[in-house]
Design an enzyme around this catalytic site. Structure first.
Site, PDB file in Angstrom:
ATOM      1  N   LYS A   9       2.416  -4.648   1.128  1.00  0.00           N
ATOM      2  CA  LYS A   9       1.903  -4.187   2.411  1.00  0.00           C
ATOM      3  C   LYS A   9       3.026  -3.585   3.244  1.00  0.00           C
ATOM      4  CE  LYS A   9      -0.697  -5.792   6.454  1.00  0.00           C
ATOM      5  NZ  LYS A   9       0.261  -5.291   7.433  1.00  0.00           N
ATOM      6  N   LYS A  14       9.668  -4.811   1.838  1.00  0.00           N
ATOM      7  CA  LYS A  14       9.756  -4.303   0.459  1.00  0.00           C
ATOM      8  C   LYS A  14      11.027  -3.490   0.236  1.00  0.00           C
ATOM      9  CE  LYS A  14       6.927  -0.953  -0.466  1.00  0.00           C
ATOM     10  NZ  LYS A  14       6.708  -1.156   0.929  1.00  0.00           N
ATOM     11  N   LYS A  40       7.742   8.804   4.302  1.00  0.00           N
ATOM     12  CA  LYS A  40       8.624   8.581   5.461  1.00  0.00           C
ATOM     13  C   LYS A  40      10.084   8.802   5.094  1.00  0.00           C
ATOM     14  CE  LYS A  40       7.422   4.357   6.504  1.00  0.00           C
ATOM     15  NZ  LYS A  40       6.537   4.065   5.370  1.00  0.00           N
ATOM     16  N   ASP A 126       1.078   0.592   1.635  1.00  0.00           N
ATOM     17  CA  ASP A 126      -0.356   0.416   1.408  1.00  0.00           C
ATOM     18  C   ASP A 126      -0.855   1.511   0.484  1.00  0.00           C
ATOM     19  OD1 ASP A 126      -0.276  -0.422   4.759  1.00  0.00           O
ATOM     20  OD2 ASP A 126      -0.749  -1.849   3.192  1.00  0.00           O
TER      21      ASP A 126
END
Length: 843
Positions: A9, A14, A40, A126
């Site tokens: 998520k 992460k 990003k 996600d």
């Protein structure tokens, strides 16, 4: 080579964990490529200490500058970094950049040629589409690590990611386990229970550590920046677990949503979620079958995503629907994650035993819907379930009102007749069509045309046209494709769409019609096509009909209304004098056979050239060959008279066609029938035809297709056969025991009534019936009767027919007019009297 992919998520930590794992792998002597798969472009920030130029900006691909130019050496020894990048926020598709980068890496064999010992993929938090699953889908990453916390939404994301891992297990992907980044260390038990429920393990546990925040501010991997921190010790242990991880003996299994929410709420699930695959799973299916049988349910088929069962209650048999909870209607009684009710076709007098049904269904409460589905799809008939999972009544999500195709799908071994399944929707002449989609998709439509599996349309053929010759997709001055590409998906397609629509509007002219079709890829990946269409429509003074479903001839009510309005306006403004009798409005008659036939009987026709609207307006009568949801209302709105007479096949059909046209024109004298010479030729053919039988294979509920003209492409096949003296044989598929006599197939009352009506419509015709319920029975019936030489099939060279030594025939053999009838009978007899299939191809 190690290939590891991190999912989890968004905001779960992460990238922090993945960067530290990469650093420790490199510290162990491996050359590591850290691959950022997030638009990003911040996956490599801590390893590089800065943002790097992404692959998407350099536009690299195999054999061109960009791929290795996008790889940067990290200040961390042994580490190299690449960012896939993506479009500006809110534009295009980020997943496309990942796919393009991985394609280039594969083409260049980058990991192998450049000597990398490990590749670490850090993927967008996600995962919402296959683009972001590209490392798994393209076969790059093998070990999958899910980063999660004890929070429910994080575990929910992990559960969905486990589903994704199962989808790509065929590529050698496996879930190594969970990396737990706890926010509240007292709640580790929640994650442990989740891991047991989904049959996976915890690889390591991270606790809150100020060293992580400090390292993030310094843009450095925490394990390297603060090697003595608790985080460094824990991530080192995690790295060792990842390195030694191997595929589990039994793969993880995600919880269905109802079970997950039951877990989240602290409730026990109705069925243990961790039921193993393989032998254990087969045992579960067998036990589910036993439960079904004990409750009196027998899976009979599927409609859309719903299981249809035959349910025996006492001496009566009922049809029952078992639907997943997500699609069940509000009044359906819910049990577990599914609902049950009687099928809508169930007679209401006497009232069906609802209480008994609920009692029987209650004995299945321990089964989830997917386990019920396994009972059905685990049957010997594999293709039937495949067909029904997509559904013979399936519609496109983007166009729910489009006509349905009852003939498309797998498993229909008993089907020989394939109705069109859609109404014709005439394309208005003068309109311009713009397809916005992958041009390759135009080669994939097999529903109609020369590349399809079914036969060509009946009637007059273009001289010299080969039936099996591939043709290019139709593109001309008024039907164009934008050629939607990966660059459009990545960087946005607005300029291309605007340019294409403006050119189309100029071609259509003020007051014109532009039909703008958005195909599958742009629907998912492209920008705001509707606002662009509205702007061009306003600026150019045209009507733009936008449809997010790429099919010219199918239509919804909105498309039909636009076309009717446009055509009626053009017809009303045509201003042509009515100096001809008939306009064959929808005829495809390049050789002029029908024009010649009408002329022989004193009826003039319009010379069909270029201007449809003037040509149609100049005729006293419009003659149509088939129902059309655009032409007929357009003619009505414009005040033009039209008819749709029985089609001119066979002597009788041709005479009726001519008579209907003459009557509509006010002619008092009926047209003459076939000439004496034509009658003499027919007599000789009819004498030979009486020795042979033509067979039709149908389910009992399909008998009506033979009397409905639209089913056989508007050709009255049975009357033409009967006129020539061919015998007709119906092979009807029935369900055993329908007449209440065990093991003996019978006809339902409605089918029997349809059969009587069919016989009454063909007086003097020898019409016989046989029944079957299994493939081997049908094969035996096809072989058994020597006089049966022809079997109707819309599938070219149908192997079911050929292997029985018979000859498939269809409407493509039928020609219109008196001479066409003689040619039709000659062709059919040539097949009957040719023994090649029987001698050489019969099994």
């Amino acid at each position: 080579m190690e290939s590891i992919v991190f999912f989890g998520k968004g905001g779960i930590g992460k990238s922090t964990i993945a960067a530290s794992v990469t650093s420790l792998l490199a510290a162990g002597g491996k050359k590591v490529l850290h691959i950022g798969c997030d638009p990003k472009m911040d996956c490599t920030l801590s390893l590089m200490g800065r943002h790097i130029e992404p692959f998407a900006i350099l536009g690299g691909s195999s054999g061109r500058p960009g791929l290795r130019d996008s790889i940067y050496q990290s200040p961390v020894r042994g580490v190299h970094c690449i960012e896939a990048g993506g479009p500006q926020p809110g534009v295009g598709c980020g997943g496309t950049a990942i796919g393009s980068m991985l394609d280039a890496m594969k083409d260049e064999a980058l990991l192998e040629k450049d000597g990398y010992g490990a590749a670490v993929f850090d993927v967008l938090g996600d995962v919402v589409c296959g683009g972001f699953a590209a490392p798994l889908r393209r076969g790059f990453a093998k070990k999958m690590v899910i980063v999660t916390s004890e929070e429910i939404l994080s575990l929910y994301a992990a559960n969905r990611l486990i589903m994704m891992a199962a989808n790509y297990a065929r590529n050698g992907v496996y879930l190594a386990g969970l990396a737990v980044n706890l926010k509240d260390q007292t709640r580790l038990k929640t994650v442990e229970e989740f891991a047991r429920a989904v049959n996976t393990r915890i690889l390591g546990v991270m606790l809150q550590d100020p060293a992580v925040s400090s390292a993030e501010r310094e843009h450095r991997p925490a394990a390297i920046a603060y090697p003595k921190s608790g985080f460094a010790r824990r991530v080192w242990a995690l790295t060792q677990e990842i390195r030694t991880a191997r595929p589990p003996a039994t793969p993880p299994r995600a919880l269905p949503d109802p079970d997950f929410f039951a877990f989240a709420e602290g409730r026990r699930t109705a069925v243990p979620a961790g039921a193993p695959a393989g032998k254990g799973r087969k045992q579960a299916v067998r036990s589910a079958k036993a439960l079904f049988s004990a409750a009196g349910f027998k899976p009979a088929g599927m409609e859309d995503s719903q299981i249809i069962c035959d349910w025996k209650c006492g001496q009566s048999l009922y049809k029952v629907v078992i639907a997943p909870g997500s699609s069940a209607k509000g009044d359906m009684p819910r049990i577990s994650d599914w609902a049950v009710c009687f099928h809508p076709t169930t007679p209401q007098e006497p009232p069906p035993p609802g209480g008994a049904l609920m009692k029987a269904a209650g004995t299945l409460a321990g089964l989830r819907f997917d386990e019920m589905l396994s009972v059905f799809t685990g049957s010997r008939d594999f293709y039937g379930p495949l067909l029904n999972l997509s559904g013979p009544e399936d519609t496109t999500l983007a166009a729910p009102d489009t006509p349905r195709r009852p003939h498309m799908g797998f498993g229909q071994w008993q089907r020989f007749i394939f109705p069109a399944g859609l109404s014709q929707a005439y394309i208005p002449p003068g309109s311009v069509m713009v397809e916005h989609g992958d041009i390759e998709c135009r080669f994939c439509s097999s529903e109609s045309g020369i590349l399809n599996m079914f036969n060509d349309n009946p009637g007059i053929k273009t001289p010299g046209k080969a039936l099996n010759m591939p043709v290019l997709p139709r593109i001309d001055k008024r039907i164009v494709n934008t050629g939607f590409s990966s660059d459009d998906a990545l960087f946005g397609d607005e300029k291309k769409v605007a340019r294409s629509l403006e050119a189309a509007a100029d071609k259509a002219g003020p007051g014109g019609l532009v039909e703008f079709y958005v195909g599958c890829s742009p629907i998912m990946l492209a920008g705001d096509t509707s606002s662009l269409a509205a702007r061009v429509e306003r600026e150019k003074g045209v009507k733009i009909m936008l449809e997010r479903f790429n099919s010219f001839y199918e239509h919804g009510s909105a498309k039909g209304a636009v076309r009717v309005s446009y055509m009626a306006h053009k017809l009303s403004k045509a201003g042509a004098a009515k100096d001809r009798d008939v306009y064959l409005a929808d005829s495809h008659d390049p050789t002029g056979v029908l024009d010649k036939l009408l002329a022989e009987h004193g009826i003039s026709t319009v010379d069909r050239r270029k201007d449809f609207y003037r040509e149609a307006a100049s005729a006293r009568l419009q003659v149509l060959s088939h129902p059309d949801t655009v032409l007929t209302p357009a003619f009505d709105k414009a005040g033009l008279k039209w008819i749709m007479p029985p089609q001119p096949y066979g002597f009788g059909g041709t005479h009726k066609w001519l008579g209907a046209i003459a009557s509509a024109l006010g002619r008092k004298k009926a047209p003459a029938g076939p000439s004496a010479a034509q009658k003499a030729l027919a007599a000789g053919l009819w004498a030979r035809a009486s020795r042979y039988t033509a067979a039709f294979v149908l389910a009992t509920e399909e008998i009506g297709l033979l009397s409905g003209s639209t089913a056989l492409k508007m050709v009255p096949v049975l009357p033409v056969l009967a006129e020539a003296g061919f015998k007709v044989r119906l092979l009807l598929m029935t369900a055993e025991g329908r007449d209440g006599k065990a093991g003996k197939p019978g006809l339902p009352a409605e089918a029997a009534a349809q059969l009587r009506a069919l016989k009454a419509s063909l007086p003097g015709t020898h019409l016989s019936t046989d029944t079957f319920s299994k493939q081997e029975e049908l094969a035996r019936l096809l072989r058994a009767d020597p006089p049966t030489r022809l079997v109707y099939s819309d599938i070219r060279r149908d192997p079911r027919v050929v292997s029985a030594g018979k000859y498939p025939f269809s409407t493509s053999l039928f020609e219109p007019g008196y001479d066409g009838a003689l040619e039709t009978w000659r062709r059919l007899l040539a097949l009957c009297e040719w023994d090649f299939n029987e001698r050489y191809l019969r099994n």
